[in-house]
Design a protein around this motif. Structure first.
Motif, PDB file in Angstrom:
ATOM      1  N   ALA A   5       0.840  -1.201   0.000  1.00  0.00           N
ATOM      2  CA  ALA A   5       0.000   0.000   0.000  1.00  0.00           C
ATOM      3  C   ALA A   5       0.871   1.244   0.000  1.00  0.00           C
ATOM      4  N   LEU A   6       0.211   2.366  -0.277  1.00  0.00           N
ATOM      5  CA  LEU A   6       0.851   3.670  -0.157  1.00  0.00           C
ATOM      6  C   LEU A   6       0.321   4.348   1.093  1.00  0.00           C
ATOM      7  N   VAL A   7       1.213   5.013   1.800  1.00  0.00           N
ATOM      8  CA  VAL A   7       0.787   5.864   2.913  1.00  0.00           C
ATOM      9  C   VAL A   7       1.214   7.278   2.557  1.00  0.00           C
ATOM     10  N   TRP A  26       5.581   6.674 -16.372  1.00  0.00           N
ATOM     11  CA  TRP A  26       6.005   5.279 -16.262  1.00  0.00           C
ATOM     12  C   TRP A  26       4.976   4.350 -16.907  1.00  0.00           C
ATOM     13  N   ASN A  27       3.727   4.552 -16.550  1.00  0.00           N
ATOM     14  CA  ASN A  27       2.723   3.553 -16.892  1.00  0.00           C
ATOM     15  C   ASN A  27       2.232   3.611 -18.326  1.00  0.00           C
ATOM     16  N   THR A  28       2.320   4.799 -18.944  1.00  0.00           N
ATOM     17  CA  THR A  28       1.778   4.848 -20.301  1.00  0.00           C
ATOM     18  C   THR A  28       2.566   3.951 -21.228  1.00  0.00           C
ATOM     19  N   PHE A  49      -5.344   9.123 -16.018  1.00  0.00           N
ATOM     20  CA  PHE A  49      -4.329   9.247 -14.970  1.00  0.00           C
ATOM     21  C   PHE A  49      -4.665   8.238 -13.883  1.00  0.00           C
ATOM     22  N   PHE A  50      -3.663   7.559 -13.370  1.00  0.00           N
ATOM     23  CA  PHE A  50      -3.920   6.610 -12.269  1.00  0.00           C
ATOM     24  C   PHE A  50      -3.882   7.319 -10.926  1.00  0.00           C
ATOM     25  N   ASN A  51      -3.428   8.546 -10.959  1.00  0.00           N
ATOM     26  CA  ASN A  51      -3.187   9.261  -9.713  1.00  0.00           C
ATOM     27  C   ASN A  51      -3.430  10.733  -9.993  1.00  0.00           C
ATOM     28  N   ARG A  52      -4.252  11.366  -9.191  1.00  0.00           N
ATOM     29  CA  ARG A  52      -4.511  12.790  -9.393  1.00  0.00           C
ATOM     30  C   ARG A  52      -4.391  13.493  -8.045  1.00  0.00           C
ATOM     31  N   LYS A  71      -4.666  11.228  -4.861  1.00  0.00           N
ATOM     32  CA  LYS A  71      -5.622  10.119  -4.799  1.00  0.00           C
ATOM     33  C   LYS A  71      -5.379   9.125  -5.924  1.00  0.00           C
ATOM     34  N   SER A  72      -5.228   7.886  -5.537  1.00  0.00           N
ATOM     35  CA  SER A  72      -5.107   6.806  -6.517  1.00  0.00           C
ATOM     36  C   SER A  72      -5.852   5.617  -5.922  1.00  0.00           C
ATOM     37  N   CYS A  73      -5.891   4.519  -6.633  1.00  0.00           N
ATOM     38  CA  CYS A  73      -6.566   3.321  -6.107  1.00  0.00           C
ATOM     39  C   CYS A  73      -5.998   2.982  -4.735  1.00  0.00           C
ATOM     40  N   LYS A 132      -6.349   1.620 -13.854  1.00  0.00           N
ATOM     41  CA  LYS A 132      -6.146   2.227 -12.540  1.00  0.00           C
ATOM     42  C   LYS A 132      -4.751   1.904 -12.035  1.00  0.00           C
ATOM     43  N   CYS A 133      -4.432   2.476 -10.908  1.00  0.00           N
ATOM     44  CA  CYS A 133      -3.122   2.273 -10.294  1.00  0.00           C
ATOM     45  C   CYS A 133      -2.832   0.791 -10.101  1.00  0.00           C
ATOM     46  N   THR A 134      -1.633   0.390 -10.468  1.00  0.00           N
ATOM     47  CA  THR A 134      -1.214  -1.012 -10.314  1.00  0.00           C
ATOM     48  C   THR A 134      -0.198  -1.172  -9.197  1.00  0.00           C
ATOM     49  N   LEU A 135       0.008  -0.118  -8.447  1.00  0.00           N
ATOM     50  CA  LEU A 135       1.130  -0.061  -7.497  1.00  0.00           C
ATOM     51  C   LEU A 135       2.452  -0.352  -8.212  1.00  0.00           C
ATOM     52  N   CYS A 136       2.439  -0.008  -9.497  1.00  0.00           N
ATOM     53  CA  CYS A 136       3.637  -0.216 -10.313  1.00  0.00           C
ATOM     54  C   CYS A 136       4.142  -1.648 -10.191  1.00  0.00           C
ATOM     55  N   VAL A 137       3.221  -2.560 -10.363  1.00  0.00           N
ATOM     56  CA  VAL A 137       3.573  -3.967 -10.212  1.00  0.00           C
ATOM     57  C   VAL A 137       4.651  -4.384 -11.212  1.00  0.00           C
ATOM     58  N   LYS A 151      10.504   0.374  -6.740  1.00  0.00           N
ATOM     59  CA  LYS A 151       9.457   1.041  -5.964  1.00  0.00           C
ATOM     60  C   LYS A 151       8.540   1.720  -6.960  1.00  0.00           C
ATOM     61  N   PRO A 152       7.318   2.056  -6.554  1.00  0.00           N
ATOM     62  CA  PRO A 152       6.438   2.771  -7.492  1.00  0.00           C
ATOM     63  C   PRO A 152       7.088   4.063  -7.974  1.00  0.00           C
ATOM     64  N   SER A 153       6.768   4.394  -9.208  1.00  0.00           N
ATOM     65  CA  SER A 153       7.339   5.584  -9.820  1.00  0.00           C
ATOM     66  C   SER A 153       7.001   6.841  -9.015  1.00  0.00           C
ATOM     67  N   CYS A 154       5.757   6.926  -8.567  1.00  0.00           N
ATOM     68  CA  CYS A 154       5.331   8.130  -7.842  1.00  0.00           C
ATOM     69  C   CYS A 154       6.093   8.285  -6.537  1.00  0.00           C
ATOM     70  N   VAL A 155       6.436   7.155  -5.922  1.00  0.00           N
ATOM     71  CA  VAL A 155       7.131   7.188  -4.635  1.00  0.00           C
ATOM     72  C   VAL A 155       8.552   7.720  -4.831  1.00  0.00           C
ATOM     73  N   ALA A 162       6.548  12.313   0.487  1.00  0.00           N
ATOM     74  CA  ALA A 162       5.247  12.216   1.146  1.00  0.00           C
ATOM     75  C   ALA A 162       4.614  10.857   0.902  1.00  0.00           C
ATOM     76  N   ARG A 163       5.153  10.118  -0.035  1.00  0.00           N
ATOM     77  CA  ARG A 163       4.527   8.840  -0.406  1.00  0.00           C
ATOM     78  C   ARG A 163       5.390   7.702   0.114  1.00  0.00           C
ATOM     79  N   LEU A 164       4.871   7.003   1.106  1.00  0.00           N
ATOM     80  CA  LEU A 164       5.588   5.862   1.657  1.00  0.00           C
ATOM     81  C   LEU A 164       4.968   4.607   1.057  1.00  0.00           C
TER      82      LEU A 164
HETATM   83  S1  SF4 Z   1       1.905   3.263  -7.543  1.00  0.00           S
HETATM   84 FE1  SF4 Z   1       2.446   3.410  -9.704  1.00  0.00          FE
HETATM   85  S2  SF4 Z   1       0.491   3.230 -10.755  1.00  0.00           S
HETATM   86 FE2  SF4 Z   1       0.011   3.688  -8.621  1.00  0.00          FE
HETATM   87  S3  SF4 Z   1      -0.151   5.924  -8.509  1.00  0.00           S
HETATM   88 FE3  SF4 Z   1       1.958   5.439  -8.039  1.00  0.00          FE
HETATM   89  S4  SF4 Z   1       3.036   5.560  -9.995  1.00  0.00           S
HETATM   90 FE4  SF4 Z   1       0.861   5.435 -10.426  1.00  0.00          FE
END
Ligand code: SF4
Ligand code: SF4
Ligand code: SF4
Lengths: 243, 962
Positions: A5-7, A26-28, A49-52, A71-73, A132-137, A151-155, A162-164
């Motif tokens: 998960a993301l915190v 990353w995801n496109t 967008f998977f994350n806004r 906000k993402s999944c 939707k967000c895949t947690l960058c699987v 790690k996820p791209s956003c992290v 801010a993204r753990l």
């Molecule tokens: S974990 Fe990956 S897919 Fe999910 S919001 Fe972050 S970068 Fe996007």
């Protein structure tokens, strides 16, 4: 059982949108892509967008808080989007709790996006499948990448960290610790979805200055003969009485 | 653990380079697949961003594939109007031949008829040198309309400034005060530091009319009225002095607070420091020949004598009868009336809050001292076992700078930071190499029009740091030599020039007409100009009388840019630039490097993809032009080409033959064994490439602090030719530089005197101590008619960027609103989302209003440069940017009336800083039935030849399309 998960720490998120575009980037062109943009150079452009990040105000001037809210999944532990799926395209992985969509099975019926109380799913208008967000699987297990990059791209992008990211079921993980110690909370618990993602609230640091801290024996004004010390010719008891 | 099989081929190649999606210049890794950019992320091994990246940086791919890219050199079709966008494709050879011929003629006759202004100021090492070699004084980058007040106000006070040259040490600070900082200035390093600071328990206060971006996570938001920061800062200084919360020891030793000022009013020396002797050497450091009044012996002594301790307060009489006062006494007198109650009326902040701010700063600085176990030696040979820090840090930028009272406001800020004892100390403000520099730095412009000669380089720099009226670049009659009137009596300390007046002045022929204007990467017919609509007309305006009737008033306009824009449409010649992923570049120590607090850092860009179309990096254009024009730096004695291309130039060019100083500081010397100074190294680029494109020299710990007065550091910096002198750089609490101008205006001394009509202006504003005055526009505005202040800022996802055409970023900001405090709006009957008119005394704009609780009630604001002209940047003519987006620039004048028909730039009278944020407006609902489109609108722009067509659907896959 692992639940990744993301915190997200709202105490430091500055709303910069780095997580938004690095996710898209990353995801496109990754395994969950493409993330299509309609009218990219025209009126009312809309893309997947998977994350806004939403920014909103709370309170009235001057007691206003401006909140940046990514906000993402949320990778719910009881995801309502999964059972409603007629083809089994939407599923929750047993091994790590990631909620995914199998594009090959998805028929674009949108049941899942109606079921999701968080608006986390977006239909790809071109492919007509739910995304939707895949947690960058496709990053986090990719052994061809350096460990630090798994790690996820956003992290990795987030400038304020801010993204753990981690396993919220492991009580010793950094994410569990953050939830425990910093008052982490799930979104809309009343829906019973048990979101795996959590948010950490704003925290305020204040300084209390006591009045006596302004009075000090080593006040530099003294050195320059300016500390309020009455002049010798101002009235005193001596002027009035002889005892 | 089951991995999802990537359905696409893996990454194949990673190259490092430096981002340029904004001016922050982070290190990036570019991941390629089949030679196509697939992913860009932050380089974890880069000292600036340590692996993170921002929204802009992550959208770099979309810049690369933007349909707004210019791919061919273009020339305006014969007979077509400027602005109409009628171009034909030409080859580079024609472009170069045209330019070489035209510029050659100008150079052989009157070089100042060529003007070069660049929007980007991080390429000044080359652009400035080109202009100087050409021989024109008419050169500047965008600093004059950006934040020159910040640079000048701080450098003239502490010898350093925020951003590239210094910043808040949030690693050690306990209290952080951000005042007048727009979003994302600067980008990733500040975000990284801010979050760490908060997590370490620091307290963060934001003083800003608006609460967005960074201010959102502040522990306390203090809303303030725009343009009144000076009043707030002076009241805080008042309170700090009144309660004795200043660091006396620091001021005594490291500033001019204790120095005695001559108070004999009739004397020519009135207002100047008393000196023990007449300085012998004309140099740009300050000799230690001033006096203190020693407490121990109760007499005047030369400063910094062992055992002496000056009075900071009081008045004294020298043995020759001269009355004197310590500078600090004058500061105390200056702020005596600037009480919190007084400031409260002006700023809208309660007196109690102002006191609280002062007490938090003062008590934190005093009681939370940091002692680092670092031994160092000061300039007076005192050895210290530790470095002390008072952990209060500040950051400020355009919110303070972009007002016509900004210079004095920023002087007040720098003085406050000094009173708290926070300069180049842990937890306070810290310098970054090549700063600190002497006050003012040594570079000077020529001071004589005869420095401009046909076929000769300019005898001096085009930009510099005046220290007295004799440094001004004026004609014998006191009139300006430069087209933008920089370094003239109108704006004496305009150290970054006045790009915002270049077009108006050239159009009017005041001070003279020019022939060719070359603009690099600046949207001077749109968001980078004031008075946009009229400036657009000026660009297209023709002579109606005289020998040149029918010719353009600005005869030849050349624009170099990578993208279609409002500005390129006005060009006679368009030179298509490359993107940052296609070019070599340097972030040079001779310019604005990316140094860290702990030592100098410079870096490079190395192409990761081939050049698109027929683009050419602007640097290559300058090298080629310089060679064709046979400018001395670019050709051998025999007039032959000296440099193959820009990379070759970077390696081999030296400031003077054998100097060992070039554009890059790292891996110099034949084998790359030297740094900062050393012979050219033929493999320098490869060495940068192998090292993440960055060179970072970490100073020994004992050289990392107190650098204004750190003997070790100053001598190191002198040995390495970063600076000429190793003299201590005392903080100017009291500015003698300003007093020299004021003295001249009062008819004193031997220096040049201002022309009569500017005497009063100089006398008023060149106050050696900071003071508060209402911004100039406010002084000529009916405040009842225009009750609101209007300001702008760039949003984080677009800050310092060039990316209206970026498919991803434009989805974040597609159009803008005018944000109005809900109560203020309701008073006008304006509901959320209503169409309104915003009107200043100079113009009006139609747009949509958005209610907000995060803005001070007397302020309205919007995101800048989101609004575009229809069709610009190859967006469709109905794109939201042009139909719902708007520019506030239409409401802002580039000039103000100056009595009679005279006009003066709408700028700070000291530095010429564009006063963007001074404008006053009123708002009202549009009439019933008015169209729901922003106004003004301009003729729809069309794409130019050679550009790609825009797609209506984009599915980016990061691989070669089959
Ligand atoms: S974990 Fe990956 S897919 Fe999910 S919001 Fe972050 S970068 Fe996007
Ligand atoms: S990248 Fe980080 S700071 Fe920026 S919006 Fe996302 S979570 Fe917030
Ligand atoms: S956030 Fe929505 S899409 Fe994600 S798991 Fe929960 S219900 Fe499903």
């Amino acid at each position: 059982m692992t639940q990744l998960a993301l915190v997200i720490d709202l105490n430091v998120c500055v709303g910069c949108q780095a997580c938004v575009t690095s996710c898209k980037e990353w995801n496109t062109s990754g395994s969950a892509g493409p993330m299509v943009d309609q009218n990219p150079y025209g009126a009312d452009p809309t893309g997947t967008f998977f994350n806004r990040v939403q920014t909103f105000e709370v309170g009235e001037f001057p007691n206003t808080e401006t909140v940046h809210f990514p906000k993402s999944c949320l990778h719910c532990e009881d995801p309502p989007c999964v059972p409603v799926c007629p083809t089994g395209a939407s599923y929750k992985r047993k091994e790590d709790g990631i909620v995914l969509v199998n594009y090959d099975k998805c028929i674009g019926c949108k049941y899942c996006s109606w079921a999701c109380p968080y608006g986390a799913r977006e239909l790809d208008e071109q492919q007509q499948v739910m995304k939707k967000c895949t947690l960058c699987v496709d990053r986090i297990y990719d052994t061809s990448m350096a460990e630090a990059d798994r790690k996820p791209s956003c992290v990795l992008a987030c400038p304020t960290s801010a993204r753990l990211f981690g396993d919220v079921h492991d009580p010793e993980s950094a994410v569990s610790l953050a939830i425990r110690e910093s008052g982490g909370y799930p979104l809309m618990p009343e829906w019973g979805t048990h979101p795996a993602n959590h948010y950490l609230p704003r925290r305020k640091t204040r300084i209390k200055i006591h009045e006596d801290e302004l009075e000090r024996a080593d006040n530099p004004l003294k050195v320059d003969r300016q500390l309020p010390r009455p002049a010798t010719n101002e009235p005193t008891l001596d002027d009035f009485t002889t005892w | 653990m089951q991995a999802v099989k990537p359905s696409v081929p893996p990454l194949q190649e990673v190259k490092t380079t430096t981002c340029y999606m904004c001016a922050c210049r982070c290190g990036i890794r570019v991941h390629l697949r089949d030679g196509v950019v697939r992913y860009i992320d932050g380089n974890p091994d880069h000292p600036l961003n340590k692996g993170v990246i921002c929204a802009k940086g992550s959208s770099g791919i979309m810049k690369q594939y933007s349909p707004a890219r210019l791919l061919k050199p273009l020339k305006r079709k014969a007979g077509a109007d400027r602005g109409a966008g009628d171009f034909e494709e030409i080859e580079w050879e024609e472009a170069f031949a045209t330019l070489a011929e035209r510029l050659g003629k100008i150079r052989a006759t009157d070089p100042k008829k060529f003007a070069l202004f660049t929007g980007r100021d991080q390429m000044q090492a080359l652009t400035g040198m080109f202009a100087r070699q050409f021989g024109t004084p008419n050169y500047a980058a965008h600093g004059g309309f950006c934040s020159v007040n910040m640079a000048a106000g701080m450098i003239y006070t502490i010898g350093g400034s925020f951003w590239e040259f210094g910043g808040p040490d949030l690693d050690r600070a306990k209290l952080f005060v951000m005042i007048g900082t727009a979003e994302d200035h600067h980008s990733n390093p500040l975000k990284i530091a801010l979050s760490k600071f908060k997590r370490d328990g620091g307290r963060f206060i934001s003083i800003n009319p608006v609460r967005t971006g960074y201010s959102a996570i502040a522990d306390e938001w203090v809303p303030i009225r725009p343009g009144t920061d000076g009043a707030l800062l002076l009241a805080i200084i008042h309170e700090i002095i009144a309660t004795g919360l200043y660091d006396r020891e620091f001021l005594v030793q490291y500033s001019n607070a204790g120095q005695l000022v001559n108070m004999a009013e009739s004397n020519d020396e009135f207002g100047f420091f008393v000196r023990t002797e007449v300085p012998t050497e004309e140099a740009c450091y300050e000799p230690q020949d001033k006096l203190w009044w020693d407490r121990n012996t109760d007499r005047a002594v030369v400063t910094h004598q062992k055992g002496a301790d000056p009075y900071l307060l009081g008045e004294f009489t020298l043995s020759d009868g001269t009355p004197v006062k310590p500078a600090f006494q004058l500061l105390q007198e200056r702020v005596s009336d600037y009480t919190p109650e007084w400031a409260s009326q002006i700023t809208g902040i309660s007196a109690a809050t102002i006191r609280q701010l002062a007490h938090e700063m003062g008590v934190t600085a005093r009681d939370q001292k940091i002692e680092l176990p670092i031994a160092w030696t000061d300039s007076w040979d005192n050895e210290h076992d530790t470095v002390t820090g008072n952990p209060v840090a500040f950051h400020a930028m355009r919110g303070l700078a972009a007002h016509s009272n900004g210079f004095q406001t920023i002087r007040a800020l720098a003085i406050l930071m000094s009173l708290l004892g926070t300069i180049d100390r842990p937890g306070g403000f810290r310098h970054k190499a090549p700063f600190p520099r002497p006050i003012p730095p040594c570079a000077r412009t020529p001071n004589d029009p005869r420095a401009v000669q046909p076929n000769r380089p300019l005898d001096g720099m085009a930009l510099g740091w005046p220290s007295d009226p004799d440094d001004l670049f004026v004609n014998d009659d006191g009139s300006p030599v430069r087209i933008d009137k920089a370094f003239s009596w109108e704006y004496p300390l305009s150290v970054h020039g006045l790009m915002h007046n270049a077009i108006t002045n050239a159009w009017r022929g005041d001070p003279y007409k020019i022939d060719t204007l070359l603009i690099f990467m600046a949207n001077m017919s749109w968001n980078s100009t004031m008075n946009t609509a009229e400036v657009r007309q000026m660009l297209n305006d023709k002579e109606t009388e005289g020998p040149n009737t029918g010719e353009f008033k600005i005869p030849f306009l050349v624009v170099c840019d990578a993208f279609h824009s409002e500005m390129t449409a006005f060009a006679d010649l368009i030179l298509p630039d490359t993107t940052y992923l296609e070019r070599h570049d340097v972030m040079s120590m001779l310019d604005r490097p990316i140094s860290e607090f702990d030592g100098p850092v410079d870096s490079v860009r190395i192409p990761v993809v081939p050049v698109s179309g027929d683009c050419k990096p602007f640097q290559e254009v300058l090298i080629e032009l310089g060679t064709r024009l046979k400018l001395p730096a670019f050709v051998t004695k025999e007039g032959e080409r000296k440099f193959r291309d820009y990379p070759d130039f970077v390696v081999n060019w030296e400031t003077e033959p054998g100097s060992g100083i070039g554009f890059l500081a790292g891996w110099r010397g034949k084998g790359g064994e030297k740094f900062l100074r050393g012979e050219p190294n033929p493999n320098q680029w490869e060495m940068y490439e192998k090292n993440n494109c960055v060179f970072h020299y970490e100073l020994p710990k004992s050289y990392q602090y107190m650098r204004n007065w750190n003997k070790g550091y100053l001598e190191w910096s002198q040995r390495n030719r970063i600076t000429r002198y190793a003299e201590p750089i005392l903080i100017h609490i009291y500015s003698e530089v300003l007093q020299r101008f004021r003295g001249a205006a009062q008819g004193k001394g031997l220096t040049r005197k201002p022309p009569e009509h500017l005497r009063k202006r100089i006398d008023t504003y060149f106050d050696p101590l900071p003071f508060y005055y209402e911004p100039l526009e406010g002084q000529v505005t009916d405040r009842h008619k225009y009750p609101l202040a209007a300001v702008t800022q760039r949003p984080m996802a677009m800050y310092h960027s060039w990316d209206s055409q970026n498919a991803w970023l434009r989805q974040i900001h597609t159009h803008n609103y005018l944000y109005v405090n809900t109560r203020t709006a309701r008073q006008q009957g304006i509901e959320d989302g209503d169409w309104i008119w915003v009107e200043s005394q100079w113009g009006k704009v139609r747009c949509m209003a958005r209610h907000s609780e995060a803005v001070e009630p007397g302020t309205v604001w919007t995101w800048n440069a989101i609004g575009k002209a229809a069709g610009a940047w190859n967006l469709t003519p109905d794109a939201n940017e042009s139909q719902k987006g708007f520019l506030l620039n239409h409401l802002i004048s580039e000039e103000l009336p100056a009595g009679g028909s005279a006009r003066v730039s709408n700028s700070d009278p000291i530095t010429g800083q564009a006063a963007w944020y001074d404008v006053r407006v009123r708002i009202y609902k549009v009439g019933a039935g008015e169209t729901a489109v922003t106004s003004p609108q301009f003729a729809v722009m069309k794409p130019y030849p050679g550009m790609k067509t825009r797609s209506s659907i984009l599915a980016f896959l990061g691989m070669k399309q089959k």
